[in-house]
Enzyme design. Structure first.
Site, mmCIF file in Angstrom:
data_model
loop_
_atom_site.group_PDB
_atom_site.id
_atom_site.type_symbol
_atom_site.label_atom_id
_atom_site.label_comp_id
_atom_site.label_asym_id
_atom_site.label_seq_id
_atom_site.Cartn_x
_atom_site.Cartn_y
_atom_site.Cartn_z
ATOM 1 N N ASP A 1 -10.471 6.970 -0.847
ATOM 2 C CA ASP A 1 -9.555 6.244 -1.745
ATOM 3 C C ASP A 1 -10.227 4.988 -2.278
ATOM 4 O O ASP A 1 -9.624 3.907 -2.296
ATOM 5 C CB ASP A 1 -8.263 5.897 -1.004
ATOM 6 N N GLY B 1 0.821 -1.203 0.000
ATOM 7 C CA GLY B 1 0.000 0.000 0.000
ATOM 8 C C GLY B 1 0.854 1.250 0.000
ATOM 9 O O GLY B 1 2.091 1.178 -0.136
ATOM 10 N N GLY B 2 0.193 2.402 0.138
ATOM 11 C CA GLY B 2 0.917 3.658 0.115
ATOM 12 C C GLY B 2 1.838 3.839 1.300
ATOM 13 O O GLY B 2 2.897 4.468 1.193
ATOM 14 N N LYS C 1 -0.726 -5.500 8.275
ATOM 15 C CA LYS C 1 -0.351 -4.327 7.500
ATOM 16 C C LYS C 1 0.743 -3.608 8.274
ATOM 17 O O LYS C 1 0.490 -3.008 9.323
ATOM 18 C CB LYS C 1 -1.549 -3.409 7.279
#
Length: 384
Positions: free
Chosen positions: A132, A19-20, A39
Site C-alpha cells: 500500500d 486510515g482504512g 493508531k
C-alpha cells in the site's frame, strides 16, 4: 476520541489522521513524558476477527523491522475495549501534502524515492511486502527524512515451515482474487487479485515517483473502474521532458510484465542513487561555471569588457560595482592632494639633515688632518 481523554497512560492531544482500519491520534505518554502516536482500531472492526488479526500482524511485523526509514512501533495495547498501536510520532507532513504544496524539486523527489526504496528493501529482506505504498503512507520529517507508515495491508513475502522466527510471517495470507490496496497505486497483478510479491511495491513506488514529478497520477480515471482498466491495459505516458536515465527508471519500475520489471527494490534504489549523484555533479559544474562568469572582472577597461560586465552582473552588483569605482576615484583624488605638499616637506627635511652632517663632521676632520702634519719625520732611503 476527544482531546484530554486517556487510553491507559496516554493522554489524547488531537486527531492527526484516519486510515482504512483506524484513527491516528497524537498523545502524550505521561510516564515517559514524550509525545507518541496512537493508531486505534475503529470500534466497528473490534469484532471482525480478520481485521483484528491483520491489525495485530502489522504490530508484530513492523516491530521486527529496525530501519530509520520505517516507523517504530513500541507496543500494542488493549485498554477499555479499545485495541491500539503505540508508535513514534513523526513530526512533519505526508508526501501528499508536500506534493500539494508544489515545493518539491527534482533532486528532493529523487531523494525521497531513494529513501523509500531503502526502507522497503529492509522490509523485503524481512519477508514483508507493504502492498500500500502511496503518498499518504510516506511521511517527510522537517529535516527531509522520509518514513514509511501503515503496514496494515502488509503480507508475508515467503511462507515457511512454522518456527519461532517464522511465526509472524505466517499470520496473514491474502486470499486469491481478493483486491486490497489503493487502486491508483496498485500493480496490475494486484488489481487482478493475483499472487503478489515485492515487485508490487516496486510498481507502486514507480507511480509515486511519476506523480511527484508531474503532479498527476498516470492511471487517473473518473471512476475506480476506469482507473483499474487504465492500470491493467494502458502504459503510462513517459514525457520526452524526462531525462533519458530517469525515463528508463520509470519505464522499468512500471513495466506491466512482472518478469521484466525491476526484480528487487535494491536495483531500483541503486539506479535512483546514481541518477541523484549525476544531478549533484551537474549542479556543482553549473555553479562553478556561473561563479567563473560572474566573479572574475576583466583586466582591461575596453568597451567589450564593459559590455561583458554589464551583461553578467545583476543590477544590484552593478550598483555596488559603480559605488566601488566612486570610492576608488575619491581615494585617488585625496592621494594626489596629499602628494602636492608631501614632496616639498621631504626635500626640506633631507637638506636639513645634510647640513647637520656637514656641521658635525667637518671640524673633527680638520683637527685630525692638522695634527698628522705636525709630527712628520724624514729618513734617507738611498745614497745615489
Amino acid at each position: 476520541m476527544l482531546a484530554g481523554e486517556k487510553l491507559g497512560r496516554y493522554k489524547i492531544i488531537r486527531k492527526i489522521g484516519t486510515g482504512g482500519m483506524g484513527e491516528v491520534f497524537l498523545a502524550h505518554d505521561e510516564q515517559l513524558d514524550r509525545n507518541l502516536a496512537l493508531k486505534v482500531l475503529l470500534p466497528e472492526f473490534s469484532d471482525d476477527e480478520q481485521r483484528v488479526t491483520r491489525f495485530k500482524f502489522e504490530a508484530r511485523a513492523v516491530s521486527a523491522l529496525n530501519h530509520p526509514g520505517i516507523i517504530t512501533i513500541h507496543e500494542i495495547v488493549e485498554e477499555g475495549g479499545r485495541l491500539f498501536l503505540v508508535t513514534e510520532f513523526v513530526d512533519g507532513a505526508t508526501l501528499r501534502r508536500r506534493m500539494e504544496a508544489g515545493d518539491l524539486t527534482l533532486a528532493e523527489s529523487i531523494s525521497i524515492a531513494e529513501q523509500v526504496a531503502d526502507a522497503l528493501a529492509a522490509a523485503h529482506e524481512a519477508n514483508i511486502v507493504h502492498r500500500d505504498i502511496k503518498p499518504e503512507n510516506i511521511m517527510i520529517r522537517h529535516d527531509r527524512y522520509a518514513k514509511v507508515l501503515d503496514f496494515g495491508l502488509a503480507k508475508p513475502k515467503i511462507l515457511k515451515q512454522a518456527g519461532n522466527e517464522d511465526e509472524t510471517i505466517q499470520m496473514v495470507k491474502t486470499l486469491p482474487g481478493l483486491v486490497m490496496g489503493s487502486v491508483r497505486y496498485m500493480s496490475p497483478e494486484q488489481a487482478r487479485g493475483k499472487e503478489t510479491d515485492e515487485r508490487t511495491d516496486i510498481w507502486s513506488l514507480g507511480v509515486v515517483i511519476y506523480e511527484m514529478l508531474t503532479g498527476e497520477n498516470p492511471f487517473e480515471g473518473e471512476t475506480i473502474s476506469d482507473s483499474l482498466a487504465a492500470l491493467i491495459h494502458e502504459d503510462p505516458e513517459i514525457s520526452d521532458k524526462f531525462p533519458d536515465a530517469l525515463a528508463r527508471i520509470l519505464r522499468k519500475a512500471m513495466d506491466k510484465n512482472v518478469e521484466t520489471r525491476y526484480q528487487n527494490i535494491g536495483e531500483l534504489g541503486q539506479d535512483l542513487k546514481a541518477f541523484r549523484m549525476g544531478l549533484e555533479r551537474e549542479s556543482i559544474s553549473m555553479s562553478a561555471a556561473d561563479f567563473t562568469k560572474t566573479s572574475v572582472l576583466p583586466k582591461q577597461d575596453t568597451s567589450e569588457n564593459k559590455t561583458l560586465v554589464h551583461s553578467t552582473l545583476s543590477a544590484d552588483n552593478t550598483a555596488a560595482f559603480q559605488s566601488g569605482n566612486e570610492n576608488i576615484t575619491r581615494i585617488n583624488t585625496i592621494s594626489r592632494q596629499r602628494s602636492l605638499w608631501f614632496l616639498p616637506v621631504m626635500l626640506v627635511i633631507a637638506a636639513a639633515g645634510l647640513a647637520l652632517g656637514v656641521w658635525y663632521f667637518l671640524p673633527s676632520l680638520s683637527r685630525s688632518t692638522g695634527a698628522s702634519f705636525n709630527s712628520v719625520q724624514v729618513s734617507r732611503l738611498t745614497n745615489d
